[in-house]
Each structure stands twice: as structure tokens, then as C-alpha cells.
Design a protein around this motif. Structure first.
Motif, PDB file in Angstrom:
ATOM      1  N   TRP A  64      34.357  71.766  63.075  1.00 47.52           N
ATOM      2  CA  TRP A  64      34.343  71.119  61.754  1.00 47.52           C
ATOM      3  C   TRP A  64      33.233  71.739  60.929  1.00 47.52           C
ATOM      4  CZ3 TRP A  64      30.388  68.796  59.119  1.00 47.52           C
ATOM      5  CH2 TRP A  64      30.726  68.133  57.933  1.00 47.52           C
ATOM      6  N   SER A  65      33.435  71.786  59.618  1.00 53.09           N
ATOM      7  CA  SER A  65      32.371  72.251  58.733  1.00 53.09           C
ATOM      8  C   SER A  65      32.599  71.729  57.329  1.00 53.09           C
ATOM      9  CB  SER A  65      32.296  73.782  58.706  1.00 53.09           C
ATOM     10  OG  SER A  65      33.426  74.314  58.030  1.00 53.09           O
ATOM     11  N   ALA A  66      31.530  71.732  56.557  1.00 51.08           N
ATOM     12  CA  ALA A  66      31.588  71.441  55.122  1.00 51.08           C
ATOM     13  C   ALA A  66      30.533  72.299  54.451  1.00 51.08           C
ATOM     14  CB  ALA A  66      31.347  69.965  54.841  1.00 51.08           C
ATOM     15  N   ALA A  67      30.873  72.928  53.361  1.00 52.97           N
ATOM     16  CA  ALA A  67      29.940  73.810  52.673  1.00 52.97           C
ATOM     17  C   ALA A  67      28.897  72.991  51.925  1.00 52.97           C
ATOM     18  CB  ALA A  67      30.697  74.710  51.701  1.00 52.97           C
ATOM     19  N   THR A  90      37.493  66.433  64.010  1.00 52.06           N
ATOM     20  CA  THR A  90      37.493  67.693  64.745  1.00 52.06           C
ATOM     21  C   THR A  90      38.839  68.400  64.634  1.00 52.06           C
ATOM     22  OG1 THR A  90      38.225  66.694  66.829  1.00 52.06           O
ATOM     23  CG2 THR A  90      35.855  66.731  66.396  1.00 52.06           C
ATOM     24  N   SER A  91      38.798  69.717  64.849  1.00 55.22           N
ATOM     25  CA  SER A  91      40.034  70.500  64.861  1.00 55.22           C
ATOM     26  C   SER A  91      40.341  71.056  66.242  1.00 55.22           C
ATOM     27  CB  SER A  91      39.939  71.649  63.849  1.00 55.22           C
ATOM     28  OG  SER A  91      38.826  72.490  64.136  1.00 55.22           O
ATOM     29  N   ILE A  92      39.298  71.225  67.070  1.00 54.66           N
ATOM     30  CA  ILE A  92      39.460  71.737  68.427  1.00 54.66           C
ATOM     31  C   ILE A  92      38.464  71.005  69.316  1.00 54.66           C
ATOM     32  CG2 ILE A  92      37.781  73.619  68.186  1.00 54.66           C
ATOM     33  CD1 ILE A  92      39.675  75.407  69.791  1.00 54.66           C
ATOM     34  N   GLY A  93      38.785  70.884  70.599  1.00 52.61           N
ATOM     35  CA  GLY A  93      37.933  70.122  71.502  1.00 52.61           C
ATOM     36  C   GLY A  93      37.043  70.993  72.357  1.00 52.61           C
ATOM     37  N   GLY A  94      36.133  70.334  73.081  1.00 50.36           N
ATOM     38  CA  GLY A  94      35.233  71.036  73.978  1.00 50.36           C
ATOM     39  C   GLY A  94      34.523  70.055  74.889  1.00 50.36           C
ATOM     40  N   THR A  95      33.642  70.570  75.723  1.00 49.52           N
ATOM     41  CA  THR A  95      32.893  69.740  76.667  1.00 49.52           C
ATOM     42  C   THR A  95      31.425  69.615  76.294  1.00 49.52           C
ATOM     43  OG1 THR A  95      32.579  71.695  78.076  1.00 49.52           O
ATOM     44  CG2 THR A  95      34.441  70.238  78.590  1.00 49.52           C
ATOM     45  N   SER A  96      30.980  70.355  75.286  1.00 51.25           N
ATOM     46  CA  SER A  96      29.618  70.256  74.774  1.00 51.25           C
ATOM     47  C   SER A  96      29.678  70.364  73.262  1.00 51.25           C
ATOM     48  CB  SER A  96      28.731  71.370  75.326  1.00 51.25           C
ATOM     49  OG  SER A  96      28.676  71.332  76.720  1.00 51.25           O
ATOM     50  N   ALA A  97      28.636  69.871  72.601  1.00 48.80           N
ATOM     51  CA  ALA A  97      28.616  69.893  71.140  1.00 48.80           C
ATOM     52  C   ALA A  97      27.209  70.157  70.636  1.00 48.80           C
ATOM     53  CB  ALA A  97      29.135  68.567  70.583  1.00 48.80           C
ATOM     54  N   ALA A 164      41.299  66.710  67.047  1.00 47.20           N
ATOM     55  CA  ALA A 164      41.878  65.711  66.147  1.00 47.20           C
ATOM     56  C   ALA A 164      41.281  64.323  66.379  1.00 47.20           C
ATOM     57  CB  ALA A 164      43.398  65.668  66.284  1.00 47.20           C
ATOM     58  N   ALA A 165      39.964  64.265  66.513  1.00 44.89           N
ATOM     59  CA  ALA A 165      39.267  62.998  66.729  1.00 44.89           C
ATOM     60  C   ALA A 165      38.115  62.891  65.744  1.00 44.89           C
ATOM     61  CB  ALA A 165      38.735  62.916  68.162  1.00 44.89           C
ATOM     62  N   ASP A 166      37.679  61.657  65.469  1.00 43.31           N
ATOM     63  CA  ASP A 166      36.541  61.436  64.592  1.00 43.31           C
ATOM     64  C   ASP A 166      35.250  61.421  65.402  1.00 43.31           C
ATOM     65  OD1 ASP A 166      38.157  61.306  62.407  1.00 43.31           O
ATOM     66  OD2 ASP A 166      37.853  59.174  62.006  1.00 43.31           O
ATOM     67  N   LEU A 167      34.231  62.110  64.884  1.00 40.32           N
ATOM     68  CA  LEU A 167      32.891  62.078  65.443  1.00 40.32           C
ATOM     69  C   LEU A 167      31.960  61.382  64.463  1.00 40.32           C
ATOM     70  CD1 LEU A 167      32.427  65.718  66.830  1.00 40.32           C
ATOM     71  CD2 LEU A 167      33.143  63.681  68.093  1.00 40.32           C
ATOM     72  N   LEU A 168      30.921  60.760  65.005  1.00 43.59           N
ATOM     73  CA  LEU A 168      29.872  60.144  64.203  1.00 43.59           C
ATOM     74  C   LEU A 168      28.605  60.966  64.395  1.00 43.59           C
ATOM     75  CD1 LEU A 168      30.424  56.438  65.347  1.00 43.59           C
ATOM     76  CD2 LEU A 168      31.579  57.651  63.477  1.00 43.59           C
ATOM     77  N   GLY A 264      52.670  79.547  71.155  1.00 41.90           N
ATOM     78  CA  GLY A 264      52.216  80.886  70.828  1.00 41.90           C
ATOM     79  C   GLY A 264      51.118  80.966  69.787  1.00 41.90           C
ATOM     80  N   ALA A 265      50.749  79.837  69.192  1.00 40.51           N
ATOM     81  CA  ALA A 265      49.689  79.863  68.177  1.00 40.51           C
ATOM     82  C   ALA A 265      48.334  80.016  68.843  1.00 40.51           C
ATOM     83  CB  ALA A 265      49.726  78.570  67.361  1.00 40.51           C
ATOM     84  N   PRO A 266      47.421  80.747  68.218  1.00 38.20           N
ATOM     85  CA  PRO A 266      46.067  80.821  68.784  1.00 38.20           C
ATOM     86  C   PRO A 266      45.420  79.444  68.728  1.00 38.20           C
ATOM     87  CG  PRO A 266      46.118  81.791  66.586  1.00 38.20           C
ATOM     88  CD  PRO A 266      47.541  81.507  66.956  1.00 38.20           C
ATOM     89  N   ARG A 267      44.757  79.050  69.793  1.00 39.83           N
ATOM     90  CA  ARG A 267      44.131  77.726  69.839  1.00 39.83           C
ATOM     91  C   ARG A 267      42.764  77.796  69.168  1.00 39.83           C
ATOM     92  NH1 ARG A 267      48.691  76.488  70.098  1.00 39.83           N
ATOM     93  NH2 ARG A 267      49.738  75.470  71.840  1.00 39.83           N
ATOM     94  N   TYR A 268      42.804  77.971  67.850  1.00 43.50           N
ATOM     95  CA  TYR A 268      41.598  78.113  67.051  1.00 43.50           C
ATOM     96  C   TYR A 268      41.188  76.778  66.438  1.00 43.50           C
ATOM     97  CZ  TYR A 268      41.995  83.266  66.933  1.00 43.50           C
ATOM     98  OH  TYR A 268      42.053  84.593  67.253  1.00 43.50           O
ATOM     99  N   GLY A 269      39.886  76.600  66.283  1.00 39.01           N
ATOM    100  CA  GLY A 269      39.388  75.562  65.404  1.00 39.01           C
ATOM    101  C   GLY A 269      39.581  75.995  63.962  1.00 39.01           C
ATOM    102  N   VAL A 270      39.502  75.037  63.043  1.00 42.20           N
ATOM    103  CA  VAL A 270      39.643  75.322  61.611  1.00 42.20           C
ATOM    104  C   VAL A 270      38.411  74.788  60.889  1.00 42.20           C
ATOM    105  CG1 VAL A 270      40.997  74.960  59.524  1.00 42.20           C
ATOM    106  CG2 VAL A 270      42.161  75.267  61.719  1.00 42.20           C
ATOM    107  N   LEU A 271      37.767  75.655  60.126  1.00 39.74           N
ATOM    108  CA  LEU A 271      36.576  75.292  59.362  1.00 39.74           C
ATOM    109  C   LEU A 271      36.921  75.280  57.882  1.00 39.74           C
ATOM    110  CD1 LEU A 271      33.928  77.472  61.236  1.00 39.74           C
ATOM    111  CD2 LEU A 271      34.609  75.106  61.667  1.00 39.74           C
ATOM    112  N   ASN A 272      36.766  74.118  57.266  1.00 38.83           N
ATOM    113  CA  ASN A 272      37.078  73.988  55.842  1.00 38.83           C
ATOM    114  C   ASN A 272      35.815  74.269  55.036  1.00 38.83           C
ATOM    115  OD1 ASN A 272      37.675  73.176  53.212  1.00 38.83           O
ATOM    116  ND2 ASN A 272      39.044  71.555  53.897  1.00 38.83           N
TER     117      ASN A 272
END
Length: 442
Positions: A64-67, A90-97, A164-168, A264-272
Motif C-alpha cells: 500500500w502507498s499514498a503520495a 492491502t493489495s498483497i500479503g506477507g508474514t512481516s510488515a 485485500a485486508a484493512d490495516l491500522l 497467469g497474472a503476476p502476483r504483484y502488489g499495487v501502489l497507488n
């Protein structure tokens, strides 16, 4: 210990002793490697929330990002004695942040005494899911001072972050800090609370709702499936202006959903990295809630230096026409876009451009401006600007009146798309073009 010392201890080592010594050295090397891989808090970045070993971590990728867009108007002292709980999706998941904080537009140091991250208990709520609240540190310290004009990245924490989850993400500042760097058009409800409530899990004290993101500019994740990210940079159309609030219906959100689900899509995160009112060539005023630094001036900070970025999609140009009415040369805009391509290729990042969308019927419409748009679009479609492009103009225009948006895709102002229009934009992106890395410029 010297060789003489070893011999004096019991004579020459036996073969069994040599093997034991070798095994001990191997174990010591493994222990040292394990220590190196531990996070700053002593926890393995790839572990699970209850401390059990987890999968090996891969690479950091933005989820996730915001300018950093502007200085918050009417707030000269910041948020002393206040906890800011930014809600992000979030757009992609992980085990650390880890997170990024920005004081880019500030004029005084920003003191953060307490910062935390947690999964939201439910979409849009300020309450944290049980067992997910994590205190953030910075170089091992519980607080940090962000210099005026600067930014910081937190230490990593173990946290299962779903896609695809909300973080605080919460920050608490004890003292006045001057002008606030923020992203005004979040289309997402966040929260404020008096006092240090960064560790609060109930959300009960977060009684004030706000619609902007403050200080927070990025969340990165790491895990076995963090393969990279695509950054979307542009103006209010990328920022999601006119999309339904709290629904994540901006076109980069719909793109993230496609990347998560399509075979077949790349499992990329998306930064807006959209900023409402943004231009390609000209900076806006830092004191205006619409404009921000130009795409060319912020490209390094908002795209090229972001964790895991493999591709960028560029949607920009209309505000250059609206706000610079004398700049009517499509070649000048094309040259600015080519500069994006050159700088991205030098970093091995793929670039997908986009055609400029129709705005017939909008209050800023002028025939001479639209002729520049169409001339620039012709260059883009001919491959004279980008090697690959998404035809947003074709995706959104009314077949019966191509100077205007299709009615179902028009938010009502004849410039910004509706939720359905934003979905159509995401569907116009060729996902295969986002894969891989561009060859570096020679």
C-alpha cells in the motif's frame, strides 16, 4: 585457542575429536546466520505470530502507498497529544510488515513517541483484530524524530498480513510538530483519538473520523509470495476521486483484484501514487490540497525507489492542459513521458503508459485542448512515446460520442469515472505486460 593449547589439553586430537570439532563449527556458523536473520526485536521476520518458525522470507514489496501531496491547511502545529489511526487497504500479503512515515513538507522535526500496526477487526473499523497489535520500532528504539523534509522506515515486525485486508497504522506525537504532510483525498475513513492510544485494540477512544491520510506514505510486506509490485502514478483519476468512499473502488484497487485472482497474472502488489490535480511537467503549490509535486519531480521518491517495484503505469496529462492553457504542444508532453521511460528503464522497471481520457461536457473543456489530447493519444498509440500502453480513452469513451465518457462510466462531472468506469480502466490493462523487468538502458 592456539594449536599448542589444544595439544596440551589431551594430546593429538583423534578422528572422532576432529569430527566433533567440525560439527561444533558448523553449529556455530548456523547460530551466527540465525542471529543475522533475526529482526531488530529478536524475532525471525519469517516466523508466525505465536513464535513458531514460519516460511523463509523473500523480499520486501509494497502492499500500500499514498503520495505525500500537500501541507494540511489550517494546522500550523500538527497533532500534539493526539493518536492518528490511519486505515489502509492491502493489495498483497506477507508474514512481516514495515511502514514509511514522511515529514516531506514539514518545517519542524516530527517527534513520534509511539507507533503501531495491526489488522483491523473488520473493514473500516478502528478496532484491532485480536492478537495482531504490534508496537513498531525505529533502529531498535520505541520512538523516532523525523527531520523536516525527511522520512523514516520502521523496523520489521512479524505480522500475518492478508491481501485485500484493512490495516491500522497508528502514530502518537507528544509535542507540536509544525505543518502536516498529508494525502487529502483518501476516499477512506481514518480516526483520531486524544492521548497515546497507539496500543488501544478496542478503538473506543477513536471518536473523530477523518478522510485524509497523515504522515503515512507506505506499508511494505515480506514473505514467500512477495514477488514485486506495480506502481500507478497519475492525477485524480488514479487517486480515485469520485469513487465510492470506503469501498476501495479506485482503478488501482480493481487492478489489484485482477492480479490476485486471474490465472497467469503476476502476483504483484499495487501502489497507488495518484495525486488529485497532479501534472506531468509542473509542480503545484505545497499549500494547495490539489496539485502536488509533478510526476517528473516525484518519480524517484514515489516509484523508482519503492520496495519491489517491477512495473509502473502512467496516467497523467489532462491537468497540464487544464492548468497550463498555453502549453498546447503535444510533443512537449510526449517528451516528458519519454523521460519517465528513460529513467525507469535505467532501473530495470517496465513502463506502461496510457491514453488521455475524454472530458467533453466538463467545465474545462475547450476544443483546442481536446485536439492536443487526441494528438498525444495518436502518438501513444503509434508507439512513439511508450513501448506498451493501456488505452484508457477507448475503455471509457462513449462509442456514440467519443469526445465524452460513456454515461455508465461518468461520475457526473464528465471528467472523473464512476466506480464502473474505474473497473473498466483496470480491465484495459494487459497483465502480461506487467511481468518481468525492462532491460536496463545501455
Amino acid at each position: 585457542m592456539s594449536t599448542r593449547g589444544v595439544l596440551s589439553f589431551g594430546g593429538l586430537l583423534s578422528a572422532r575429536g576432529v569430527r566433533a570439532l567440525s560439527a561444533g563449527l558448523v553449529a556455530l556458523v548456523a547460530l551466527i546466520a540465525a542471529v543475522v536473520l533475526l529482526g531488530p526485536d529478536g524475532d525471525s521476520a519469517g516466523g508466525t505470530e505465536d513464535g513458531r518458525p514460519g516460511p523463509a522470507a523473500d523480499r520486501w514489496t509494497g502492499t500500500w502507498s499514498a503520495a505525500a501531496a500537500a501541507v494540511e491547511p489550517g494546522n500550523v502545529d500538527g497533532y500534539a497529544g493526539t493518536s492518528i489511526r490511519n486505515v489502509v487497504h492491502t493489495s498483497i500479503g506477507g508474514t512481516s510488515a514495515r511502514i514509511q512515515l514522511s515529514n516531506l513538507l514539514g518545517t519542524r522535526p516530527l517527534a513520534i513517541r509511539h507507533a503501531s500496526i495491526a489488522r483491523a477487526a473488520a473493514p473500516g473499523t478502528p478496532a484491532a483484530a485480536p492478537g495482531t497489535m504490534r508496537r513498531l520500532t525505529f533502529s531498535g528504539r520505541p520512538g523516532v524524530t523525523v527531520p523536516a523534509g525527511g522520512g523514516v522506515t520502521s523496523d520489521p515486525v512479524r505480522l500475518t498480513v492478508p491481501p485485500a485486508a484493512d490495516l491500522l497504522v497508528t502514530t502518537y506525537s507528544p509535542a507540536p510538530s509544525g505543518p502536516v504532510t498529508y494525502h487529502p483525498h483518501a476516499r477512506q475513513t481514518s480516526y483520531l483519538a486524544r492521548g497515546d492510544r497507539a496500543a488501544d485494540t478496542t478503538g473506543a477512544d477513536y471518536t473523530k473520523k477523518v478522510t485524509s491520510w497523515r504522515y503515512l506514505t507506505g506499508v511494505d510486506v515480506r514473505g514467500p509470495h512477495t514477488d514485486g509490485a506495480v506502481a500507478a502514478i497519475g492525477d485524480s483519476i488514479t487517486d480515485g476521486s469520485t469513487s465510492t468512499p470506503d469501498t476501495n473502488h479506485r482503478w488501482p484497487d480493481f487492478l489489484a483484484a485482477r492480479l490476485r485472482t486471474e490465472p497467469g497474472a503476476p502476483r504483484y502488489g499495487v501502489l497507488n501514487q495518484g495525486i488529485s490535480g497532479n501534472r506531468l511537467l509542473t509542480d503545484g503549490s505545497r499549500w494547495s490540497v490539489s496539485g502536488g509535486p509533478s510526476v517528473l519531480s516525484r518519480l524517484e521518491r514515489d516509484v523508482l525507489s519503492r520496495a519491489g517495484v517491477r512495473s509502473v503505469i502512467v496516467e497523467i496529462g489532462l491537468n497540464d492542459l487544464f492548468k497550463s492553457p498555453r502549453r498546447l504542444d503535444p510533443e512537449e508532453l510526449a517528451d516528458g513521458m519519454r523521460e519517465i521511460v528513460r529513467r525507469a528503464r535505467a532501473r530495470g522497471i517496465q513502463v506502461t503508459g496510457s491514453t488521455l481520457t475524454p472530458f467533453g461536457g466538463h467545465r474545462g473543456y475547450r476544443a483546442e485542448l481536446d485536439s492536443v489530447r487526441q494528438a498525444l493519444n495518436a502518438k501513444i498509440r503509434a508507439g512513439e512515446v511508450f513501448e506498451r500502453y493501456a488505452d484508457f480513452d477507448k475503455a471509457l469513451r462513449d462509442p456514440g460520442n467519443p469526445l465524452r465518457l460513456r454515461p455508465a462510466y461518468d461520475s457526473g462531472d464528465h471528467l472523473h469515472p464512476s466506480d464502473a468506469g474505474y473497473r473498466a480502466m483496470a480491465e484495459a490493462v494487459n497483465l502480461r505486460q506487467l511481468k518481468g523487468r525492462a532491460p536496463a538502458a545501455s
